[in-house]
Design a protein around this motif. Structure first.
Motif, mmCIF file in Angstrom:
data_model
loop_
_atom_site.group_PDB
_atom_site.id
_atom_site.type_symbol
_atom_site.label_atom_id
_atom_site.label_comp_id
_atom_site.label_asym_id
_atom_site.label_seq_id
_atom_site.Cartn_x
_atom_site.Cartn_y
_atom_site.Cartn_z
ATOM 1 N N ALA A 1 68.361 75.545 31.605
ATOM 2 C CA ALA A 1 67.240 75.099 32.103
ATOM 3 C C ALA A 1 65.803 75.533 31.033
ATOM 4 O O ALA A 1 65.332 74.550 30.674
ATOM 5 N N SER A 2 66.403 76.642 30.228
ATOM 6 C CA SER A 2 65.420 76.990 29.313
ATOM 7 C C SER A 2 65.844 76.202 28.101
ATOM 8 O O SER A 2 64.919 75.897 27.276
ATOM 9 N N LEU A 3 67.039 75.834 27.941
ATOM 10 C CA LEU A 3 67.304 74.920 26.618
ATOM 11 C C LEU A 3 66.894 73.527 26.946
ATOM 12 O O LEU A 3 66.419 72.729 26.122
ATOM 13 N N LEU A 4 66.886 73.077 28.507
ATOM 14 C CA LEU A 4 66.270 71.755 28.741
ATOM 15 C C LEU A 4 64.592 71.666 28.293
ATOM 16 O O LEU A 4 64.462 70.907 27.604
ATOM 17 N N GLY A 5 63.948 73.004 28.485
ATOM 18 C CA GLY A 5 62.802 73.022 28.292
ATOM 19 C C GLY A 5 62.399 73.040 26.629
ATOM 20 O O GLY A 5 61.559 72.185 26.075
ATOM 21 N N SER A 6 63.450 73.693 25.938
ATOM 22 C CA SER A 6 63.364 73.552 24.328
ATOM 23 C C SER A 6 63.720 72.287 23.894
ATOM 24 O O SER A 6 62.684 71.768 22.949
ATOM 25 N N SER A 7 64.349 71.428 24.400
ATOM 26 C CA SER A 7 64.682 70.215 24.041
ATOM 27 C C SER A 7 63.385 69.129 24.179
ATOM 28 O O SER A 7 63.155 68.540 23.601
ATOM 29 N N LEU A 8 62.796 69.414 25.472
ATOM 30 C CA LEU A 8 61.759 68.566 25.985
ATOM 31 C C LEU A 8 60.454 68.793 24.790
ATOM 32 O O LEU A 8 59.776 67.961 24.841
ATOM 33 N N TYR A 9 60.469 70.225 24.421
ATOM 34 C CA TYR A 9 59.329 70.679 23.499
ATOM 35 C C TYR A 9 59.633 69.663 22.148
ATOM 36 O O TYR A 9 58.601 69.152 21.842
ATOM 37 N N ARG A 10 60.826 69.576 21.857
ATOM 38 C CA ARG A 10 61.103 68.960 20.438
ATOM 39 C C ARG A 10 60.897 67.566 20.673
ATOM 40 O O ARG A 10 60.157 66.867 19.776
ATOM 41 N N ILE A 11 61.138 66.930 21.870
ATOM 42 C CA ILE A 11 60.862 65.491 22.003
ATOM 43 C C ILE A 11 59.083 65.234 22.259
ATOM 44 O O ILE A 11 58.845 64.085 21.636
ATOM 45 N N ALA A 12 58.628 65.953 22.896
ATOM 46 C CA ALA A 12 57.072 66.004 23.123
ATOM 47 C C ALA A 12 56.428 65.996 21.802
ATOM 48 O O ALA A 12 55.341 65.373 21.692
ATOM 49 N N THR A 13 56.941 66.859 20.914
ATOM 50 C CA THR A 13 55.963 67.083 19.952
ATOM 51 C C THR A 13 56.554 66.264 18.553
ATOM 52 O O THR A 13 56.193 66.142 17.398
ATOM 53 N N SER A 14 57.504 65.201 18.978
ATOM 54 C CA SER A 14 58.015 64.262 17.994
ATOM 55 C C SER A 14 57.112 62.982 17.624
ATOM 56 O O SER A 14 56.054 62.852 18.278
ATOM 57 N N LYS A 15 57.156 62.422 16.832
ATOM 58 C CA LYS A 15 56.580 61.247 16.506
ATOM 59 C C LYS A 15 56.131 60.375 17.543
ATOM 60 O O LYS A 15 55.031 59.768 17.484
ATOM 61 N N ARG A 16 57.092 60.018 18.286
ATOM 62 C CA ARG A 16 57.014 59.045 19.247
ATOM 63 C C ARG A 16 55.865 59.690 20.369
ATOM 64 O O ARG A 16 55.136 58.714 21.060
ATOM 65 N N TYR A 17 55.986 60.948 20.766
ATOM 66 C CA TYR A 17 54.865 61.339 21.743
ATOM 67 C C TYR A 17 53.700 62.073 21.177
ATOM 68 O O TYR A 17 52.673 62.087 21.628
ATOM 69 N N HIS A 18 54.103 62.948 20.335
ATOM 70 C CA HIS A 18 53.049 63.406 19.582
ATOM 71 C C HIS A 18 52.148 64.292 20.338
ATOM 72 O O HIS A 18 50.711 64.470 20.065
#
Length: 450
Positions: A291-308
């Motif tokens: 679950a913590s790894l999932l949160g970390s992956s969501l952080y990378r996606i959320a701060t990516s160019k697509r969602y920023h």
């Protein structure tokens, strides 16, 4: 509870794999450069560091269960945890100076020795021996989170003269594999303790060969390095000045102390909440880490160019999730009306929030705290953090088991509401500060892949 734990583990693991695979496929090809010398150096570091991390994670699922197996009361177990936290904060205050004086390589070898001794104390039923083991564990934790990183950074820049821009890539990859090791360690602990029927002491015994191998590899493959020591009093004085002169630093420290003290208390409470209902502790722990790894992956996606999205937004979200989870726990742990599945879901949400919180907090600390004052400021952050956690455990020590657990979650809810108010205060101060925003990604720095 058994079926729920395994089902949650499979779903979370599949979600993590799906996100990581989609992220890898979305990466533009040909971005990474190749440097064989750097890859060999990185591999030498990872071999030792990952073994140390694996040994550390292997002990986590069954620590409380082991003390319970030795027929200690919850209050006595709370004192053991307080001893561990106290030694962590005391040794943590001087760890950086000590490591610079002794040498980073020697400190890493010392870590493997002290942590092996800590594991050996778990074979004893004697309470005083177990207290000594907790003190050794605090020393080992302080060395783990200071010596290894310091050795790598010095070797990377001073001895090998690699670009400093490659350092974040190494630690970002280490952070990802740290989560993977934690998930695997939970399954391994479950295997040796339950599937093989060796009991709750087995994971601690299994950690010793990993620690011995880590120490031997460091001794054989690593060079020694030192650093110019800064007086401990000057480090703390500089950190205190920085803390009091910048409101952003003060608010950030308040959020860290409140949030992470609640997480320490959660680490103590999850086992007595779930274990009476037949939860497989190793699989539950692996689910938490997934679950913590999932949160970390969501952080990378959320701060990516697509969602920023910005780290400040994600920090706020993490605190909100924990507040909601703790309110859930105050109801799911009511005496006579316990709902272990609901408690398990709340714990998973807390771990998901941790996956969002830690990279957000790390980014904001780097931007807000001057590099020369980071050691001193972090020392001041740690003191209230561990004091709050110790105070919480001591309050629990004096409470009835069932009502005490529920009351502790209620107190933690109030603490997290204060953290939420501190987040709102920080957001108000920095909302126009462009320095605390993730820049629009125009391209990733060139860093060799392992």
């Amino acid at each position: 509870m058994l079926v729920t734990a395994y089902l949650a583990f499979v779903v979370l693991l599949a979600s993590c794999l799906g996100l990581e695979l989609s992220r890898c496929q979305a990466k533009p090809p040909g971005r990474a450069c190749s440097n064989p010398s750097f890859l060999r150096f990185q591999l030498d570091f990872y071999q030792v560091y990952f073994l140390a991390l694996a040994a550390d994670w292997l002990q986590a699922p069954y620590l409380y269960k082991l003390y319970q197996h030795y027929h200690f009361l919850e209050g006595q177990i709370a004192i053991l945890y307080v001893c561990g936290l106290a030694s962590t904060v005391l040794f943590g205050l001087v760890a950086s100076s000590f490591v610079d004086w002794l040498g980073r390589k020697k400190s890493c070898v010392l870590f493997s020795l002290t942590y092996s001794l800590c594991c050996l104390t778990k074979l004893s039923w004697d309470y005083f021996v177990l207290l000594m083991g907790r003190a050794l564990g605090g020393l080992s934790t302080a060395l783990l989170f200071s010596a290894f990183e310091a050795w790598y950074i010095h070797e990377h820049v001073e001895r090998h003269d690699f670009p400093a821009e490659w350092i974040p890539a190494t630690f970002a990859r280490a952070a990802f594999w740290n989560y993977v090791l934690a998930v695997v360690a939970g399954v391994a602990a479950e295997a040796v303790a339950c599937w093989m029927g060796l009991g709750p002491v087995a994971p601690f015994v299994a950690a010793i060969p990993l620690l011995a191998l880590a120490g031997a590899l460091a001794l054989h493959n690593w060079g020694e390095n030192y650093d110019r020591q800064r007086a401990f009093s000057r480090t703390c004085a500089g950190g205190l000045r920085c803390l009091l002169s910048d409101r952003r630093v003060l608010l950030l420290g308040t959020i860290q102390a409140l949030f992470e003290s609640v997480i320490f208390i959660f680490v103590f409470l999850w086992t007595p909440v779930l274990d009476p209902h037949g939860a497989p502790l190793g699989i539950v722990f692996s689910s938490f880490m997934a679950a913590s790894l999932l949160g970390s992956s969501l952080y990378r996606i959320a701060t990516s160019k697509r969602y920023h999205l910005q780290p400040m937004h994600l920090l706020s979200l993490a605190v909100l999730i924990v507040v909601f989870s703790l309110f859930m726990l105050t109801f799911s742990t009511s005496p006579g009306q316990e709902n272990p599945v609901e408690s398990f879901i709340a714990f998973l949400l807390i771990e998901l929030a941790c996956g969002l919180y830690f990279p957000s907090m790390s980014f904001l600390r780097r931007k807000v705290i001057p590099e020369t004052e980071q050691a001193g400021v972090l020392n001041w952050f740690r003191v209230p953090l561990h004091l709050l956690a110790c105070l919480g455990l001591l309050v629990l020590h004096d409470s009835d088991h069932k009502t005490g657990t529920r009351n502790m979650f209620s107190i933690c809810s109030a603490v997290m509401v204060m953290a939420l108010l501190a987040v709102v205060g920080l957001f108000t101060v920095v909302r126009h500060n462009a320095e605390l925003r993730v820049p629009s990604p125009t391209g990733e720095p060139c860093a060799p892949e392992l």
